[in-house]
Design a protein around this motif. Structure first.
Motif, mmCIF file in Angstrom:
data_model
loop_
_atom_site.group_PDB
_atom_site.id
_atom_site.type_symbol
_atom_site.label_atom_id
_atom_site.label_comp_id
_atom_site.label_asym_id
_atom_site.label_seq_id
_atom_site.Cartn_x
_atom_site.Cartn_y
_atom_site.Cartn_z
ATOM 1 N N ALA A 265 45.170 -41.987 44.704
ATOM 2 C CA ALA A 265 43.829 -42.439 44.329
ATOM 3 C C ALA A 265 42.798 -41.327 44.338
ATOM 4 C CB ALA A 265 43.383 -43.565 45.267
ATOM 5 N N ARG A 266 43.159 -40.133 44.818
ATOM 6 C CA ARG A 266 42.223 -39.006 44.830
ATOM 7 C C ARG A 266 42.493 -38.026 43.697
ATOM 8 N NH1 ARG A 266 42.992 -35.982 49.916
ATOM 9 N NH2 ARG A 266 45.177 -36.521 49.569
ATOM 10 N N THR A 267 43.513 -38.283 42.903
ATOM 11 C CA THR A 267 43.912 -37.352 41.845
ATOM 12 C C THR A 267 42.946 -37.412 40.664
ATOM 13 O OG1 THR A 267 46.243 -37.581 42.468
ATOM 14 C CG2 THR A 267 45.761 -36.701 40.271
ATOM 15 N N ALA A 268 42.555 -36.240 40.173
ATOM 16 C CA ALA A 268 41.726 -36.128 38.974
ATOM 17 C C ALA A 268 42.585 -35.595 37.831
ATOM 18 C CB ALA A 268 40.542 -35.200 39.214
ATOM 19 N N VAL A 269 42.629 -36.330 36.726
ATOM 20 C CA VAL A 269 43.394 -35.932 35.543
ATOM 21 C C VAL A 269 42.407 -35.516 34.466
ATOM 22 C CG1 VAL A 269 44.984 -36.701 33.746
ATOM 23 C CG2 VAL A 269 45.301 -37.483 36.110
ATOM 24 N N CYS A 270 42.499 -34.253 34.038
ATOM 25 C CA CYS A 270 41.582 -33.714 33.040
ATOM 26 C C CYS A 270 42.383 -33.278 31.816
ATOM 27 C CB CYS A 270 40.809 -32.525 33.606
ATOM 28 S SG CYS A 270 39.873 -32.915 35.109
ATOM 29 N N VAL A 271 42.160 -33.953 30.707
ATOM 30 C CA VAL A 271 42.910 -33.694 29.470
ATOM 31 C C VAL A 271 42.021 -32.868 28.542
ATOM 32 C CG1 VAL A 271 44.122 -34.751 27.531
ATOM 33 C CG2 VAL A 271 44.130 -35.873 29.785
ATOM 34 N N LEU A 272 42.381 -31.599 28.364
ATOM 35 C CA LEU A 272 41.549 -30.672 27.606
ATOM 36 C C LEU A 272 42.189 -30.256 26.286
ATOM 37 C CD1 LEU A 272 40.396 -28.284 30.506
ATOM 38 C CD2 LEU A 272 39.534 -30.554 29.890
ATOM 39 N N THR A 273 43.304 -30.863 25.915
ATOM 40 C CA THR A 273 44.048 -30.427 24.732
ATOM 41 C C THR A 273 43.400 -30.873 23.428
ATOM 42 O OG1 THR A 273 45.410 -32.400 25.072
ATOM 43 C CG2 THR A 273 46.288 -30.310 25.858
ATOM 44 N N HIS A 274 42.756 -32.038 23.397
ATOM 45 C CA HIS A 274 42.247 -32.734 22.202
ATOM 46 C C HIS A 274 43.174 -32.529 20.993
ATOM 47 C CE1 HIS A 274 40.228 -28.887 21.115
ATOM 48 N NE2 HIS A 274 39.695 -28.919 22.315
#
Length: 373
Positions: A265-274
Motif C-alpha cells: 500500500a506504500r508503493t508508488a507506480v510512475c509510468v513515464l513511457t507514454h
C-alpha cells in the motif's frame, strides 16, 4: 525515538543510563511529529529534538531532573504563550505533550533489541506505554516484522500479547502512532495508551520508462526515502550507468516485471513511457493492485486516448478513478528536474492527504495528524 537510534543503541550497549523525552501527543501546528525524541545522558550530553528549538531548554532540564532523581516518568505539555511568544512555548501555535523517563538499559531489553533491528535495517515496531497504570508507563516492547517478539501469556504479561498484535499491525503500514489497548477481559484488564514507533522497510517507487524524467525522478525518490526501481523493455536504455540514483535498473517488459515483483500500500507506480504498447498492459495491471499511487505521463489528449484504450481492455471505472494523469501537480514545470519535483509533490500530497494548494491561501493547521487504526 528512532530518530536518534544510533546514539541510543551506543548508550544501551555501554549500559549508560539516560533520560528519554518523547513527543507522545501533538495538536495544531506542532513542528515535529509524534514519536520524535530527545535524550540526555549522565554527562549532560543531549541528542535529538522534540520541537525544533522552541522548548528544548525546558525539556533538557526536565530530563536532567528525572535522570538525577530517579523519579517515575513525568508528563509535560507545551503550548503557545499569548503573553510572550518567546517564553517557554511553541511559537508555531501548536501544543505537544512530552513523556520524560529514565532509561536504565538493563531494565529495557526490548528497547535495546529494537535499536539493534533498526541499525541492522530490519523492520521493527517498538511499543511504548504512555498512559496507563503507573507501574506500566514507560515500559517498552519490541515486535519484529517476521512475527518475533512476545505473543502473550504464558510467556509474557497480560498486556504484552495485545500490544504486540497492534504494534505489528502498524508496522505493516509503516506508520508511527498511538493505539488504545485493553480494558477488557479478552485482551488485558488495564486500559493502555501505547505509542508505537515503527521502522519499516523503505517504500518502493517503481518508475517505468528509461527516459530523462526517470533519471530526475529516481534521484528525488531516493531523497524521499523510496527504494527506487527503473524498468524499461529496452536494454540499451535500462542501464545502471544512466540511473545512478536507482537502487535497481531492470530490463524487462513493464507489465511482466510488475506482475512478478512485490508491492504494497506504500508503493508508488510512475509510468513515464507514454507508449500504448507498454502503458496499456502495465496500467491495466497496476490499477488493480493494492498500491498507494499510480500516475502516468502524457498530454491531456494522450490521457483521454489512454482512458479509451483502458476501457476497451475491460478496466473498471473505479480502477480508472485511481489513475493520476497527467502525472504531477501544476507547478509550471518545464525541465526534467522540475517535472520530477511536480510528480514527487503529488505523491507526497496523495500519501498525506494534502490538497496540493499553496499554504498562503489555506486556513487551519499546517500539519495534518493521522490517527492510528
Amino acid at each position: 525515538m528512532l530518530n536518534i537510534a544510533d546514539t541510543l543503541r551506543e548508550w544501551c550497549r555501554e549500559a549508560r543510563p539516560f533520560a528519554l523525552a518523547t513527543v507522545v501527543q501533538v495538536s495544531g501546528s506542532a513542528p515535529l511529529p509524534v514519536g520524535t525524541a530527545m535524550a540526555v545522558d549522565t554527562d549532560g550530553k543531549a541528542v535529538g529534538s522534540v520541537s525544533g528549538g522552541c522548548v528544548e531548554s525546558s525539556v533538557y532540564e526536565l530530563c536532567r531532573q528525572v535522570l538525577d532523581s530517579g523519579e517515575p516518568p513525568a508528563r509535560a505539555r507545551f503550548g503557545y504563550s499569548d503573553d510572550d511568544a518567546f517564553a517557554v512555548g511553541l511559537t508555531c501555535g501548536g501544543e505537544l505533550d512530552v513523556l520524560v523517563q529514565r532509561i536504565d538499559p538493563a531494565e529495557h531489553p526490548h528497547l535495546t533489541a529494537a535499536l539493534d533491528e533498526v541499525l541492522s535495517g530490519r523492520p521493527v515496531a517498538l511499543a511504548q506505554i504512555v498512559e496507563g497504570p503507573e507501574e506500566l508507563v514507560g515500559r517498552t516492547l519490541c515486535a519484529t516484522g517476521d512475527g518475533g517478539g512476545p505473543d502473550g501469556p504464558p510467556d509474557g504479561e497480560d498486556w504484552e500479547g495485545a500490544v504486540a498484535t497492534r504494534a505489528r499491525a502498524l508496522l505493516r503500514t509503516g506508520r508511527t502512532g498511538r493505539v488504545e489497548v485493553g480494558g477488557d477481559a479478552d485482551t488485558c484488564p488495564e486500559r493502555l495508551s501505547v505509542l508505537v514507533h515503527t521502522h519499516a522497510s523503505r517504500p518502493r517507487m517503481l518508475i517505468f520508462g528509461a527516459v530523462d524524467f526517470a533519471g530526475a525522478l529516481s534521484e528525488i525518490g531516493r531523497f524521499l526515502g523510496y527504494r527506487v526501481t527503473v524498468c524499461d523493455a529496452r536494454p540499451v536504455f535500462a542501464t545502471a550507468v544512466r540511473f545512478p540514483y536507482a537502487d535497481e535498473v531492470v530490463a524487462d517488459w513493464p507489465h511482466r516485471y510488475l506482475a512478478a515483483t512485490e508491492v504494497d500500500a506504500r508503493t508508488a507506480v510512475c509510468v513515464l513511457t507514454h507508449d500504448a504498447k507498454f502503458d496499456i498492459p502495465l496500467l491495466r495491471l497496476a490499477l488493480g493492485l493494492p498500491v498507494g499511487y499510480v500516475g502516468a505521463m502524457g498530454s491531456r489528449h494522450t490521457h483521454e486516448h489512454r482512458l479509451e484504450r483502458l476501457r476497451e481492455a475491460g478496466v473498471p471505472r473505479e480502477h480508472l478513478a485511481r489513475l493520476h494523469s497527467p502525472i504531477g501537480l501544476d507547478l509550471g514545470a518545464h525541465t526534467a528536474e522540475e517535472t520530477a519535483l511536480s510528480i514527487a509533490a503529488e505523491i507526497v500530497a496523495h500519501v498525506h492527504e494534502g490538497s496540493g494548494r499553496s499554504l498562503t491561501w489555506g486556513t487551519g493547521p499546517i500539519h495534518r495528524r493521522r490517527t492510528a487504526s
